[in-house]
Enzyme design. Sequence first.
Site, PDB file in Angstrom:
ATOM      1  N   HIS A 162       1.400  -5.773 -17.031  1.00 24.14           N
ATOM      2  CA  HIS A 162       0.330  -5.178 -17.840  1.00 24.14           C
ATOM      3  C   HIS A 162       0.891  -4.571 -19.121  1.00 24.14           C
ATOM      4  O   HIS A 162       0.427  -4.867 -20.234  1.00 24.14           O
ATOM      5  CB  HIS A 162      -0.373  -4.116 -16.993  1.00 24.14           C
ATOM      6  CG  HIS A 162      -1.512  -3.421 -17.672  1.00 24.14           C
ATOM      7  ND1 HIS A 162      -2.824  -3.718 -17.391  1.00 24.14           N
ATOM      8  CD2 HIS A 162      -1.548  -2.437 -18.605  1.00 24.14           C
ATOM      9  CE1 HIS A 162      -3.613  -2.953 -18.126  1.00 24.14           C
ATOM     10  NE2 HIS A 162      -2.864  -2.152 -18.872  1.00 24.14           N
ATOM     11  N   GLU A 163       1.900  -3.730 -18.986  1.00 20.33           N
ATOM     12  CA  GLU A 163       2.458  -3.045 -20.155  1.00 20.33           C
ATOM     13  C   GLU A 163       3.169  -4.017 -21.099  1.00 20.33           C
ATOM     14  O   GLU A 163       3.143  -3.836 -22.325  1.00 20.33           O
ATOM     15  CB  GLU A 163       3.415  -1.928 -19.715  1.00 20.33           C
ATOM     16  CG  GLU A 163       2.758  -0.812 -18.903  1.00 20.33           C
ATOM     17  CD  GLU A 163       1.591  -0.145 -19.609  1.00 20.33           C
ATOM     18  OE1 GLU A 163       1.512  -0.214 -20.854  1.00 20.33           O
ATOM     19  OE2 GLU A 163       0.735   0.439 -18.923  1.00 20.33           O
ATOM     20  N   HIS A 179       1.393  -7.949 -27.518  1.00 18.44           N
ATOM     21  CA  HIS A 179       0.260  -7.871 -28.451  1.00 18.44           C
ATOM     22  C   HIS A 179       0.698  -7.104 -29.706  1.00 18.44           C
ATOM     23  O   HIS A 179       0.470  -7.552 -30.841  1.00 18.44           O
ATOM     24  CB  HIS A 179      -0.915  -7.172 -27.767  1.00 18.44           C
ATOM     25  CG  HIS A 179      -2.213  -7.305 -28.501  1.00 18.44           C
ATOM     26  ND1 HIS A 179      -3.406  -6.808 -28.003  1.00 18.44           N
ATOM     27  CD2 HIS A 179      -2.531  -7.843 -29.705  1.00 18.44           C
ATOM     28  CE1 HIS A 179      -4.380  -7.060 -28.867  1.00 18.44           C
ATOM     29  NE2 HIS A 179      -3.877  -7.681 -29.908  1.00 18.44           N
ATOM     30  N   HIS A 238       0.590  -5.452 -23.410  1.00 15.12           N
ATOM     31  CA  HIS A 238       0.376  -4.568 -24.565  1.00 15.12           C
ATOM     32  C   HIS A 238       1.524  -4.715 -25.574  1.00 15.12           C
ATOM     33  O   HIS A 238       1.299  -4.784 -26.786  1.00 15.12           O
ATOM     34  CB  HIS A 238       0.319  -3.106 -24.106  1.00 15.12           C
ATOM     35  CG  HIS A 238      -0.956  -2.712 -23.437  1.00 15.12           C
ATOM     36  ND1 HIS A 238      -2.198  -2.949 -23.986  1.00 15.12           N
ATOM     37  CD2 HIS A 238      -1.182  -2.058 -22.270  1.00 15.12           C
ATOM     38  CE1 HIS A 238      -3.133  -2.469 -23.167  1.00 15.12           C
ATOM     39  NE2 HIS A 238      -2.549  -1.925 -22.128  1.00 15.12           N
TER      40      HIS A 238
END
Length: 602
Positions: free
Chosen positions: A392-393, A399, A396
């Site tokens: 998940h991190e 991105h 980020h």
Amino acid sequence: MNKSKTLPKRSEVPAEYKWRLEDMYASNSDWEKDLEKVKQLAEEISRKKGQLGQSGEQLLETLRLQDELLKTLDQVYVYARMRRDEDNANSTYQALTDRATSLSTQVYGAISYIQPEILQIPTDQLEKWMGEVQGLDHYRILLDEITRFKPHTLSAEEEAILANVSEVASAPSKIFGMLNNADLKFPMIRDENGEEVELTKGRYVQFMESKDRRVRREAFEALYATYGKHRNTIAASLTSSVKTDVFYSRTRRYPSALYAALFADNVDLSVYDNLIATIHEHLPLMHRYIALRKKMLAVDELHMYDLYVPIVPEVEMNIPYDQAVATIKEALKPLGEDYGKVLEEGFSNGWIDVYENEGKTSGAYSWGAYTSHPYVLMNYQDNVNNMFTLAHEMGHALHSYYSHKEQPYTYADYKIFVAEVASTLNEALLMNHLLKTTTDKKQRMYLINYYLEQFRGTVFRQTMFAEFEKIIHAKTEQEEPLTADSLSEIYRELNVAYHGPDMVVDQEVDMEWARIPHFYRNFYVYKYATGFSAATSLAKQILEEGQQTVDRYLQFLKSGSSDYPLELLKKAGVDMTSPEPIREALAVFEEMLAEMEKLTAE
């Protein structure tokens, strides 16, 4: 990394498991130089006050100066905070953080005149300047965004009044926060061993996952009885918060509080309404999941306190960090070679602070400055949940990497509306990979249930919250009074509708609205559900369509805020003004649900 009973000191953590903040500043003295640079730039930009409307050249010079100021401030602030997060007891970095925080306040005060002065410039004059002054057109999107708010911006005197009452307007949230976090005291309950233990909000989550149903029931009843004793006070607090939202929307000439909240992201009301309508269309799926939960727990009646206990017996899935990294890299291969190279760079070159140490900030996050690569803070434990958190991190982080690499500073940050898409998409691809490679039936059931619970908590539950918010704001706008009784009645009806006939909706849960802090941040929670749906839809397209979708998705990651969130998602292949992405996400939920039903029948 060797585990011991006591946490290691920061100095004892091997370098390969620590992020490399030296990539931002080689030394604290370098940080001090940028701190001074920020002060000088802030003084310089302060001297521009009152001059923006004089010429296009003055406007361009000020906007460029603002970019340089904020870009440098970001790096100064982020470095200080992340150094402190390594060890919050370190007085050196406590001091650096305090200085950076104080400086931030000064900087935002120094540039506060810029937006009001731009709004005073006639739109046709701005357009003329952008055609005449080379370089000013770079700021077209920024200037269009500022002028978009012109119909909802008041006179300077009126804006000053609103600014002065902002602290008063935040009182409902502060009052609730103090009551909820400081003053509420919960009673003792008996744990699984029959010992008296004080109930706290942190322990409540653990108690609700207890295999002992008595413990779950006692914790549930005790928690809501405590909130119930303050029902009228909390109702007054929440209704005051709603009235504040309505006051601001009317004062700024918006059609409604919901419209005002969505306007900031340029999101159409249809997005919010489609979400609620489409979830209602698929509530039979949620009801099927509730029925399956009742069956797997083998209870005559399923109560609200049975929602969080695992329905699949615990499965031993020990996943060391290096194994998690290898699994994530393999799972994200559908995103292509370039994404894989950047991912490898992140795992290998000082982006990630992996393990817990004394004084380290808890939890996990991705952060960084425009002028540095992204960073990820973890407190990694060897389990499935932490592997998903890492994926998940890193979503980020990549991105941010692509956005910062491809966009100028002005448009490098992305909006919250799209922020969870990249992170959740990584989780979806990881889940797909694990389900394709897992042969153990119990592990498969554990993973499917993990995914089903994500849907229940992020899509169904957050949409129910969003619907509650819409109803109570609409009632206030229609001059209908809200009381503890009416709030509880509205909340109860929603729980009955969302959970279906196999759920006993206990009276206690009617008070749940009283403990949700997100209700004081109006119309925010729907973004969890839309982000999750968009990511699930995109992941499905990537797996089914391949390179064409991957190319569109990577372009989305590179786009920052160079367009509005809905437009960026459309270009990626997801139209959130349509119900289709939500339907596609719920098709994945149905597929997982059907497999779980089949596995439990075997």
